[in-house]
Scaffold this motif. Sequence first.
Motif, PDB file in Angstrom:
ATOM      1  N   VAL A  38       0.846  -1.200   0.000  1.00 20.09           N
ATOM      2  CA  VAL A  38       0.000   0.000   0.000  1.00 20.09           C
ATOM      3  C   VAL A  38       0.877   1.245   0.000  1.00 20.09           C
ATOM      4  CG1 VAL A  38      -1.701   1.328   1.317  1.00 20.09           C
ATOM      5  CG2 VAL A  38      -1.953  -1.150   1.099  1.00 20.09           C
ATOM      6  N   LYS A  39       1.897   1.266   0.851  1.00 24.94           N
ATOM      7  CA  LYS A  39       2.806   2.423   0.894  1.00 24.94           C
ATOM      8  C   LYS A  39       3.498   2.611  -0.450  1.00 24.94           C
ATOM      9  CE  LYS A  39       4.993   1.012   4.554  1.00 24.94           C
ATOM     10  NZ  LYS A  39       5.898   0.885   5.709  1.00 24.94           N
ATOM     11  N   GLU A  96     -10.492   5.518  -7.799  1.00 23.14           N
ATOM     12  CA  GLU A  96     -10.001   4.157  -8.023  1.00 23.14           C
ATOM     13  C   GLU A  96      -9.441   3.507  -6.752  1.00 23.14           C
ATOM     14  OE1 GLU A  96      -7.281   3.997 -11.323  1.00 23.14           O
ATOM     15  OE2 GLU A  96      -8.799   4.700 -12.732  1.00 23.14           O
ATOM     16  N   TYR A  97      -8.952   4.299  -5.842  1.00 21.44           N
ATOM     17  CA  TYR A  97      -8.352   3.769  -4.623  1.00 21.44           C
ATOM     18  C   TYR A  97      -9.162   4.181  -3.387  1.00 21.44           C
ATOM     19  CZ  TYR A  97      -4.531   2.553  -7.671  1.00 21.44           C
ATOM     20  OH  TYR A  97      -3.790   2.012  -8.691  1.00 21.44           O
ATOM     21  N   SER A  98     -10.461   4.366  -3.575  1.00 19.30           N
ATOM     22  CA  SER A  98     -11.327   4.845  -2.490  1.00 19.30           C
ATOM     23  C   SER A  98     -11.322   3.918  -1.275  1.00 19.30           C
ATOM     24  CB  SER A  98     -12.746   5.072  -2.985  1.00 19.30           C
ATOM     25  OG  SER A  98     -13.329   3.860  -3.408  1.00 19.30           O
ATOM     26  N   GLU A  99     -11.228   2.622  -1.502  1.00 22.91           N
ATOM     27  CA  GLU A  99     -11.224   1.684  -0.375  1.00 22.91           C
ATOM     28  C   GLU A  99     -10.006   1.915   0.517  1.00 22.91           C
ATOM     29  OE1 GLU A  99     -10.977  -3.083   0.359  1.00 22.91           O
ATOM     30  OE2 GLU A  99     -12.229  -2.395  -1.304  1.00 22.91           O
ATOM     31  N   ILE A 100      -8.847   2.075  -0.083  1.00 19.48           N
ATOM     32  CA  ILE A 100      -7.622   2.339   0.683  1.00 19.48           C
ATOM     33  C   ILE A 100      -7.747   3.672   1.414  1.00 19.48           C
ATOM     34  CG2 ILE A 100      -5.163   2.916   0.495  1.00 19.48           C
ATOM     35  CD1 ILE A 100      -4.997   0.865  -1.793  1.00 19.48           C
ATOM     36  N   ILE A 104      -7.607   4.555   5.401  1.00 17.71           N
ATOM     37  CA  ILE A 104      -6.641   5.514   5.937  1.00 17.71           C
ATOM     38  C   ILE A 104      -7.371   6.588   6.744  1.00 17.71           C
ATOM     39  CG2 ILE A 104      -5.020   7.348   5.313  1.00 17.71           C
ATOM     40  CD1 ILE A 104      -4.094   5.530   2.980  1.00 17.71           C
ATOM     41  N   ALA A 105      -8.517   7.051   6.246  1.00 22.00           N
ATOM     42  CA  ALA A 105      -9.302   8.061   6.966  1.00 22.00           C
ATOM     43  C   ALA A 105      -9.754   7.533   8.325  1.00 22.00           C
ATOM     44  CB  ALA A 105     -10.500   8.501   6.127  1.00 22.00           C
TER      45      ALA A 105
END
Length: 116
Positions: A38-39, A96-100, A104-105
Amino acid sequence: MSDNIEKNDNEMIPIIVSNSYLKKYYLDERLNVLPKEVKDTLKILFVKLTEEVGGIVEVSFDNKEYDLVFKNYNNDDDYNYDEINANYKLSKIEREYSEIFNQIAQFCKFKLNGLV
């Protein structure tokens, strides 16, 4: 930075910054708990974006809304900056990366407010 930040309801805390002028990328050290993949993905996405469109991209945590805020901007004298393309590509990454970003939020909501 300390893990226990005094809560300020109006505070925007930068957690990811990519700067095309300084050729630097920043990931808040508290996000080092994220999986390496992820990073790495975040770094590739944001560095590539600033290389393509220029300027600075910043993802901040809004302590009032408990959500991430995505923004991009440029130096006043940067006439090569492509604001339209930057906005388009940044919103595409956000979708596209809303789940990640949602995870994080949630992490920031607790970690940056001293709840964990």
